[in-house]
Write an enzyme that holds these catalytic residues in place. Structure first.
Site, PDB file in Angstrom:
ATOM      1  N   LYS A  60      -2.750  -2.031  10.452  1.00  0.00           N
ATOM      2  CA  LYS A  60      -3.219  -2.129   9.068  1.00  0.00           C
ATOM      3  C   LYS A  60      -3.465  -3.565   8.613  1.00  0.00           C
ATOM      4  CE  LYS A  60      -2.399   2.292   7.698  1.00  0.00           C
ATOM      5  NZ  LYS A  60      -3.298   3.155   6.908  1.00  0.00           N
ATOM      6  N   TYR A  95       1.350   5.684  -0.501  1.00  0.00           N
ATOM      7  CA  TYR A  95       0.976   6.900   0.240  1.00  0.00           C
ATOM      8  C   TYR A  95       1.109   8.038  -0.770  1.00  0.00           C
ATOM      9  CZ  TYR A  95       1.196   9.972   4.468  1.00  0.00           C
ATOM     10  OH  TYR A  95       0.968  10.900   5.455  1.00  0.00           O
ATOM     11  N   ASP A  97      -8.498   0.572   2.982  1.00  0.00           N
ATOM     12  CA  ASP A  97      -7.439   0.104   3.871  1.00  0.00           C
ATOM     13  C   ASP A  97      -7.807   0.506   5.294  1.00  0.00           C
ATOM     14  OD1 ASP A  97      -4.930  -1.020   4.565  1.00  0.00           O
ATOM     15  OD2 ASP A  97      -4.038   0.974   4.600  1.00  0.00           O
ATOM     16  N   GLN A 141      -1.795   2.513  15.477  1.00  0.00           N
ATOM     17  CA  GLN A 141      -0.803   3.044  14.541  1.00  0.00           C
ATOM     18  C   GLN A 141       0.083   4.098  15.201  1.00  0.00           C
ATOM     19  OE1 GLN A 141      -2.583   4.726  11.033  1.00  0.00           O
ATOM     20  NE2 GLN A 141      -0.631   5.104  10.019  1.00  0.00           N
ATOM     21  N   ASP A 178       0.841  -1.193   0.000  1.00  0.00           N
ATOM     22  CA  ASP A 178       0.000   0.000   0.000  1.00  0.00           C
ATOM     23  C   ASP A 178       0.882   1.251   0.000  1.00  0.00           C
ATOM     24  OD1 ASP A 178      -2.486   1.212  -0.076  1.00  0.00           O
ATOM     25  OD2 ASP A 178      -2.559   1.488   2.083  1.00  0.00           O
ATOM     26  N   ARG A 197       2.490  17.141  12.878  1.00  0.00           N
ATOM     27  CA  ARG A 197       3.748  17.894  13.069  1.00  0.00           C
ATOM     28  C   ARG A 197       3.613  19.387  12.836  1.00  0.00           C
ATOM     29  NH1 ARG A 197       4.933  13.267  10.334  1.00  0.00           N
ATOM     30  NH2 ARG A 197       4.717  14.313   8.324  1.00  0.00           N
ATOM     31  N   HIS A 253      -3.494  14.170   1.033  1.00  0.00           N
ATOM     32  CA  HIS A 253      -3.626  13.348   2.238  1.00  0.00           C
ATOM     33  C   HIS A 253      -2.362  13.418   3.087  1.00  0.00           C
ATOM     34  CE1 HIS A 253      -4.694  10.082   4.903  1.00  0.00           C
ATOM     35  NE2 HIS A 253      -3.643   9.384   4.524  1.00  0.00           N
ATOM     36  N   THR A 300      -4.551   6.666   0.622  1.00  0.00           N
ATOM     37  CA  THR A 300      -5.750   7.488   0.722  1.00  0.00           C
ATOM     38  C   THR A 300      -5.730   8.631  -0.284  1.00  0.00           C
ATOM     39  OG1 THR A 300      -5.851   6.984   3.070  1.00  0.00           O
ATOM     40  CG2 THR A 300      -7.192   8.821   2.296  1.00  0.00           C
ATOM     41  N   THR A 342      -8.509  -5.466   4.827  1.00  0.00           N
ATOM     42  CA  THR A 342      -8.515  -4.555   3.688  1.00  0.00           C
ATOM     43  C   THR A 342      -9.612  -5.030   2.750  1.00  0.00           C
ATOM     44  OG1 THR A 342      -6.126  -4.138   3.837  1.00  0.00           O
ATOM     45  CG2 THR A 342      -7.196  -3.631   1.743  1.00  0.00           C
ATOM     46  N   GLU A 374      -8.548  12.844   9.002  1.00  0.00           N
ATOM     47  CA  GLU A 374      -8.544  14.205   8.453  1.00  0.00           C
ATOM     48  C   GLU A 374      -9.865  14.917   8.748  1.00  0.00           C
ATOM     49  OE1 GLU A 374      -6.688  14.111   4.238  1.00  0.00           O
ATOM     50  OE2 GLU A 374      -7.295  12.053   4.698  1.00  0.00           O
ATOM     51  N   GLU A 424      -9.309   4.536  -1.119  1.00  0.00           N
ATOM     52  CA  GLU A 424      -8.183   4.233  -2.010  1.00  0.00           C
ATOM     53  C   GLU A 424      -8.666   3.522  -3.275  1.00  0.00           C
ATOM     54  OE1 GLU A 424      -4.730   2.430  -0.388  1.00  0.00           O
ATOM     55  OE2 GLU A 424      -5.133   3.080   1.678  1.00  0.00           O
ATOM     56  N   TYR A 459       4.050   2.968  14.955  1.00  0.00           N
ATOM     57  CA  TYR A 459       4.595   3.224  13.622  1.00  0.00           C
ATOM     58  C   TYR A 459       6.032   3.734  13.604  1.00  0.00           C
ATOM     59  CZ  TYR A 459       4.265   8.376  13.487  1.00  0.00           C
ATOM     60  OH  TYR A 459       4.447   9.716  13.687  1.00  0.00           O
ATOM     61  N   GLU A 463      -9.966   4.234   4.830  1.00  0.00           N
ATOM     62  CA  GLU A 463      -9.131   4.998   3.908  1.00  0.00           C
ATOM     63  C   GLU A 463      -9.666   4.801   2.493  1.00  0.00           C
ATOM     64  OE1 GLU A 463      -4.955   4.214   4.429  1.00  0.00           O
ATOM     65  OE2 GLU A 463      -4.870   5.558   6.166  1.00  0.00           O
ATOM     66  N   ARG A 511      -6.120   3.790  14.179  1.00  0.00           N
ATOM     67  CA  ARG A 511      -5.250   4.953  14.331  1.00  0.00           C
ATOM     68  C   ARG A 511      -4.506   4.988  15.665  1.00  0.00           C
ATOM     69  NH1 ARG A 511      -4.459   6.186   9.172  1.00  0.00           N
ATOM     70  NH2 ARG A 511      -6.331   6.933   8.114  1.00  0.00           N
TER      71      ARG A 511
END
Length: 448
Positions: free
Chosen positions: A282, A134, A262, A269, A132, A148, A139, A378, A286, A392, A208, A273, A206, A266
């Site tokens: 994840k 990104y 997907d 994750q 998968d 961040r 996104h 996504t 799916t 989001e 996708e 991660y 997600e 969260r």
């Protein structure tokens, strides 16, 4: 195009589409390959037993593989067909156009009601590997900004290469398959350093697209000798270890496209991660749509690819590469038992083309095989109503929103259903993908 099977002008499965899937019926429960046309499925197994097929000019490889699947001598799915070359896919598509555009209608012996409750869809292929990506700038920027801040949203490598993680092929399921909320290590409160084991509290979807790799009968190098039991029928049509693909080569060896969700835990994750990326957050489920839309059906909907700044390294330059203008919609069914639209986006919002993603995957010479599934990541649009995930949409759960009678929606609750749909609109016809749908069930207890 004229079609002997009637359907309205805006139907998602016109003769211009002809996506491939695997189905069964209550009368004949054996899964077998079929083609969606209007509200029917053209039963390829039944078609192989008719004079239409026996007298067709379809090349021998297509004839042999489709007939073998139809006679149930091999796995009753699309594996062998996907492992053929693009010229064979196109030849069979021309054959289907020919028999469906005849004045004489096809009989009930080869046409099955697609929407009947007695018709069930199955996984169309055996997925050996799942990766998968990104690939949506919008996104990536949205998620990075939430975590961040906007000034540090994008990681330094993101504009140079298609970032991805290796998913779990065993938990890829077909639309309509319910799944249980995953459990794992999470932080109970912000700022905690000691995790707890708990059912996920921030379950997300997600939006996708997934794309399926096909045969790699390339002139460079010898074909790989495969040992995987279900790959024996492929005749070694994978890339050889050490062999790399250009984006142009990669694009020519993509069989087709599906909708893909997907599902993402969260809170699991967030804790796991760093430093190696997603794992348990994840790997639990799916979902893909049951119909694989061919690249030939999507060809009229190609649009320009993103301008890359800074310029990509030469091995990723995709001369003539395109994205695809496919409208995408996310709907959620919650407390009032009705689906509500949550987001509208498009497949065109990819910073990297499908060919660039597949080519980058092969850069180290890892073997790519027919039936590999790759996700786009996504796909969020650059507007507030085009966000492709609840992370989001709810700003990491900080800003609840209304969903029907529910006024405090953030992440998915047990019993919620999510449905993805997609369509590309041409002159007088529409290309659809069917539904990509799943319902969240409560977490299972630990085994004794």
């Amino acid at each position: 195009m004229h079609c002997s099977v009637p359907y309205p002008a805006d139907h998602p499965f016109p003769i211009e589409n002809l996506p491939y899937g695997v189905f069964s019926t209550a009368q004949d429960p054996e899964p077998r390959p079929g083609v969606a046309i209007g509200d029917c499925i053209l039963d390829l197994a039944a078609l192989t037993r008719t004079p239409l097929f026996a007298e067709s000019p379809v090349p021998a490889p297509v004839f042999a593989e489709v007939r073998r699947a139809g006679s149930r001598e091999s796995v009753s799915n699309l594996d062998a067909f996907v492992a053929l070359e693009r010229s064979s896919w196109r030849a069979f598509r021309r054959f289907l156009h020919g028999i469906l555009s005849r004045e004489e209608p096809l009989g009930d012996d080869v046409l099955v009601p697609r929407t009947s409750p007695e018709t069930q869809m199955h996984m169309p292929i055996t997925i050996g590997d799942y990766t998968d990506f990104y690939a949506s700038y919008e996104h990536a920027f949205n998620c990075g900004s939430l975590i961040r801040g906007a000034d540090k949203a994008m990681q330094p490598n993101w504009r140079h290469l298609p970032v991805a993680y290796h998913g779990r092929a065993s938990s890829v399921v077909v639309s309509g398959t319910d799944f249980h909320r995953p459990s794992g290590q999470i932080l109970a409160s912000p700022g905690d350093s000691q995790p707890i084991f708990s059912p996920c509290k921030r379950l997300d979807y997600e939006l996708e697209m997934g794309f399926v790799s096909g045969c790699f009968c390339l002139s460079i190098g010898a074909q790989a000798r495969l040992t995987w039991h279900h790959m024996q029928i492929y005749g070694g049509k994978a890339t050889q270890l050490g062999q790399r693909l250009s984006p142009q080569q990669a694009q020519e060896h993509i069989f087709g496209v599906v909708l893909l969700n997907d599902w993402s835990a969260r809170d699991i994750q967030t804790w796991e991660y760093v430093p190696l990326g997603p794992f348990l957050s994840k790997n639990f489920c799916t979902t893909i749509s049951p119909w694989i839309v061919s690249m030939d059906a999507l060809e009229p909907f190609g649009v320009g690819q993103y301008a890359h700044e800074p310029a990509l390294l030469p091995y990723l330059e995709h001369d003539g590469g395109v994205n695809y203008d496919v409208d995408l919609t996310v709907e959620i069914k919650a407390d009032d038992d009705e689906y509500h639209v949550v987001s509208r986006s498009s497949m065109k919002h990819m910073y990297y083309t499908l060919g660039q993603m597949l080519a980058h995957h092969s850069t180290t010479g890892c073997s790519m095989r027919p039936g590999d599934l790759l996700g786009t990541g996504t796909l969020s649009a650059p507007r507030p109503d085009g966000l492709g995930s609840l992370l989001e949409k709810s700003k990491l759960g900080r800003e609840p929103f209304g969903l029907g009678s529910r006024k405090d929606m953030t992440f998915l609750r047990d019993g919620d259903s999510v449905r993805l749909t997609g369509s590309a609109r041409g002159k007088g016809y529409t290309i659809g993908f069917g539904h990509c749908e799943g319902t969240l069930l409560p977490a299972l207890p630990l085994l004794d």
